[in-house]
Scaffold this motif. Structure first.
Motif, PDB file in Angstrom:
ATOM      1  N   VAL A  96      10.436  24.485   9.406  1.00  0.00           N
ATOM      2  CA  VAL A  96      10.663  25.451  10.480  1.00  0.00           C
ATOM      3  C   VAL A  96      11.094  24.675  11.720  1.00  0.00           C
ATOM      4  O   VAL A  96      10.441  23.704  12.108  1.00  0.00           O
ATOM      5  N   GLN A  97      12.208  25.105  12.309  1.00  0.00           N
ATOM      6  CA  GLN A  97      12.731  24.455  13.508  1.00  0.00           C
ATOM      7  C   GLN A  97      12.619  25.413  14.688  1.00  0.00           C
ATOM      8  O   GLN A  97      12.934  26.604  14.557  1.00  0.00           O
TER       9      GLN A  97
ATOM     10  N   ALA B  84      14.642  28.458   9.782  1.00  0.00           N
ATOM     11  CA  ALA B  84      13.795  28.024   8.667  1.00  0.00           C
ATOM     12  C   ALA B  84      14.686  27.576   7.528  1.00  0.00           C
ATOM     13  O   ALA B  84      15.750  28.152   7.285  1.00  0.00           O
ATOM     14  N   GLU B  85      14.249  26.551   6.834  1.00  0.00           N
ATOM     15  CA  GLU B  85      14.974  26.042   5.666  1.00  0.00           C
ATOM     16  C   GLU B  85      14.141  26.311   4.418  1.00  0.00           C
ATOM     17  O   GLU B  85      12.955  26.002   4.370  1.00  0.00           O
TER      18      GLU B  85
ATOM     19  N   SER C  22      23.077  22.774   4.015  1.00  0.00           N
ATOM     20  CA  SER C  22      22.505  24.121   4.004  1.00  0.00           C
ATOM     21  C   SER C  22      21.944  24.501   2.636  1.00  0.00           C
ATOM     22  O   SER C  22      21.000  25.277   2.549  1.00  0.00           O
ATOM     23  N   ALA C  23      22.514  23.961   1.568  1.00  0.00           N
ATOM     24  CA  ALA C  23      22.057  24.311   0.218  1.00  0.00           C
ATOM     25  C   ALA C  23      21.199  23.216  -0.403  1.00  0.00           C
ATOM     26  O   ALA C  23      21.043  23.161  -1.620  1.00  0.00           O
TER      27      ALA C  23
ATOM     28  N   TYR D 220      20.435  17.399  10.839  1.00  0.00           N
ATOM     29  CA  TYR D 220      21.099  18.690  10.629  1.00  0.00           C
ATOM     30  C   TYR D 220      20.190  19.846  11.045  1.00  0.00           C
ATOM     31  O   TYR D 220      20.616  20.792  11.713  1.00  0.00           O
ATOM     32  N   ALA D 221      18.917  19.778  10.656  1.00  0.00           N
ATOM     33  CA  ALA D 221      17.976  20.857  10.959  1.00  0.00           C
ATOM     34  C   ALA D 221      17.756  20.996  12.458  1.00  0.00           C
ATOM     35  O   ALA D 221      17.699  22.110  12.993  1.00  0.00           O
TER      36      ALA D 221
END
Length: 423
Positions: A75-76, A60-61, A163-164, A179-180
Motif C-alpha cells: 500500500v502506497q 495498492a499493488e 504493473s503486472a 515504481y510504487a
C-alpha cells in the motif's frame, strides 16, 4: 510543474498527445522510503500522516495472476507534509489506526473500484474520494490510464513496467519500490489539475456525485455460479458438459485456495473446456490432452479425472441449466427475435445516450451505465414521459446529474418510435 524537483534526463523526453516533450519521472523527490513492516514503523507513519495536510494519494499493488484472491501486497500513500509511505500488509495487516487519523481527509485513487475492496480488508475505508480515472472519463480524456493522465495533464512520463508483477515477492526489488512510490508521487497534483478542469467545464458536481456513489455502493455479493465465467464456456453446448465445467472448476478452486495461487496457474480455462468436450475416461486419455501439458496441471490429473467422472454420473436433474437464471433482460443480441419492440427501444435509447455523451465529451457508458440502458429499454414505464423515465432511472440507480441530462432526450426518442407506429 516548475516547482517539482524531480530527476529527469532531457535526452529521454517523450512526446505527449498534445506535442510537447514529457519529462521522465525517474526518482521520488525524497527518495525511496523504507518499507513499513512492523507495528513500530507503522505507528510512525500514522503520526506523520496525522500531521500532514490536504488530500492523501493512495494506491495498492496486488498479485493478480499469481496469488489466490485480490488482496493487497503493498500500500502506497503520500500527503503534503507527510511524504510517501510504502506499507507491507504482510507485516502490517491492520491499517485501521491510519484510517482513523485520515477520517476527515479526501483520499485520491486512480480507478478506485479496483483498490477499495483490498483496502477495506486492511481496515481502510475512505469517507471522501477523488477518483482521477473517473474524472478523466467525465472530462473526455482519450486515455485514462495513470501513466497517460500524468503525461498528458502534468507533462511527466511514468514508467509502468511493473504493473503486472508478482507483488507477493519478498523482498521486493528496489526498482519495484521505486515504481510504487512514483505511482503516488504526483497523484495529488493530478487531482488538483483535474479538479480545476472539472470546475471550468461545469462537471465538478457530476464528479462529486459519482465519487459519493462509489463510496456508498455495498460490497459486491459473491457470484451464484462463478464457474460460468470460464473462458470459452460458450463452446460447451450440453448440460453434461456444463456439469464437467462446474466440477472441474470447483476442484481447481479448492486447490488454488489451499496453495494460495491463481486458479489459472493450477489449470488453465482452456483445459477445463477441453475436459468438458472430450469427457476423458482414463488417465491415458488425460495424458494425451494438449492443454494438460504444464507441470501444475499434470500434478493433479487424478483430481481432474475424478471431477469428470463425478459430472458424468450426475442425473439430469442435478446437471446445470444451459443458461443461468438472472433478474435482468436477456443478452441484447437476442432481442430482435424475442421482442422486436424492445430491440427498437434499445437502439433508440442507445443512440440518444451516445448523442448526449458526444455533446458533453465523455464515453456513453459514463453518461448512462449500459445495464441501466438495457433494463430501461426492456421494461420501460407504462407512460413514456420525461417524468416517468426519470422515476424509472432513479430506481435503476442512475445518478441525479445523469437523470437531469438524459430523461428528456430519452422520452423524445421513445415518443418518436410511438408516433411512427413502430411500438
Amino acid at each position: 510543474m516548475s516547482d517539482t524537483n524531480h530527476s529527469a534526463e532531457t535526452a529521454g523526453q517523450t512526446e505527449t498527445d498534445s506535442g510537447p516533450a514529457a519529462t521522465p519521472l525517474l526518482e521520488p523527490r525524497e527518495g525511496i522510503p523504507p518499507v513499513v513492516q512492523t507495528a513500530e514503523a507503522l505507528s510512525r507513519v500514522v503520526e506523520a500522516f496525522a500531521a500532514g495536510s490536504g488530500p492523501v494519494a493512495v494506491d495498492a499493488e496486488r498479485a493478480s495472476g499469481y496469488r489466490y484472491g485480490q488482496r493487497a501486497y503493498l500500500v502506497q500513500l503520500r500527503r503534503a507534509g507527510s511524504g510517501t509511505a510504502l506499507i507491507d500488509p504482510m507485516g502490517c495487516p491492520d491499517l485501521s489506526a491510519l484510517d482513523a487519523v485520515l477520517a476527515d481527509a479526501e483520499m485520491v485513487l486512480h480507478a478506485a473500484n479496483q483498490d477499495l475492496p483490498c483496502l477495506a480488508e486492511l481496515g481502510m475505508a475512505p469517507r471522501g474520494l477523488f477518483d482521477t480515472e473517473l474524472a478523466g472519463r467525465l472530462l473526455g480524456h482519450p486515455r485514462v490510464g495513470l501513466g497517460s493522465m500524468i503525461e498528458n495533464v502534468l507533462g511527466f512520463a511514468l514508467e509502468k513496467g511493473h504493473s503486472a508483477a508478482d507483488w507477493s515477492t519478498r523482498p521486493l526489488p528496489v526498482e519495484w519500490l521505486r515504481y510504487a512510490a512514483l505511482d503516488v508521487e504526483l497523484l495529488v497534483e493530478l487531482r488538483d489539475a483535474l479538479h480545476e478542469e472539472l470546475t471550468e467545464t461545469g462537471k465538478l458536481a457530476w464528479a462529486m456525485e459519482e465519487f459519493e456513489s462509489i463510496l456508498a455502493a455495498p460490497p459486491k455479493p459473491p457470484r451464484a455460479e462463478p464457474w460460468r465465467r470460464t473462458s470459452g464456456i460458450h463452446r460447451v453446448r450440453n448440460r453434461r458438459g456444463l456439469a464437467v465445467v462446474r466440477e472441474v472448476w470447483q476442484a481447481r478452486d479448492r486447490i488454488a485456495q489451499d496453495r494460495d495461487v491463481s486458479p489459472g496457474r493450477v489449470l488453465p480455462d482452456a483445459a477445463i473446456v477441453e475436459l468438458s468436450l472430450t469427457l476423458p475416461r482414463t488417465m491415458a486419455d488425460l495424458q494425451g490432452m494438449s492443454s494438460l501439458r504444464n507441470r501444475n496441471a499434470r500434478r493433479h490429473l487424478s483430481v481432474w479425472l475424478g471431477a469428470v467422472s463425478k459430472a458424468r454420473g450426475l442425473p439430469e436433474r442435478e446437471q446445470p441449466e444451459q443458461s443461468q437464471a438472472g433478474d435482468g433482460p436477456p443478452p441484447a443480441h437476442r432481442w430482435a427475435e424475442r421482442d422486436p419492440e424492445a430491440a427498437k427501444r434499445l437502439s433508440a435509447t442507445r443512440a440518444a445516450v451516445a448523442a448526449l455523451a458526444d455533446e458533453h465529451h465523455m464515453p456513453s457508458e459514463n453518461m448512462l451505465q449500459p445495464d441501466v440502458v438495457r433494463r430501461l429499454a426492456w421494461s420501460p414505464p407504462a407512460e413514456i414521459s420525461a417524468e416517468a423515465l426519470a422515476a424509472a432511472l432513479r430506481v435503476l440507480g442512475a445518478r441525479s446529474w445523469q437523470i437531469a441530462l438524459v430523461s428528456v432526450p430519452l422520452a423524445r426518442a421513445l415518443q418518436r418510435l410511438e408516433c411512427k407506429g413502430e411500438l
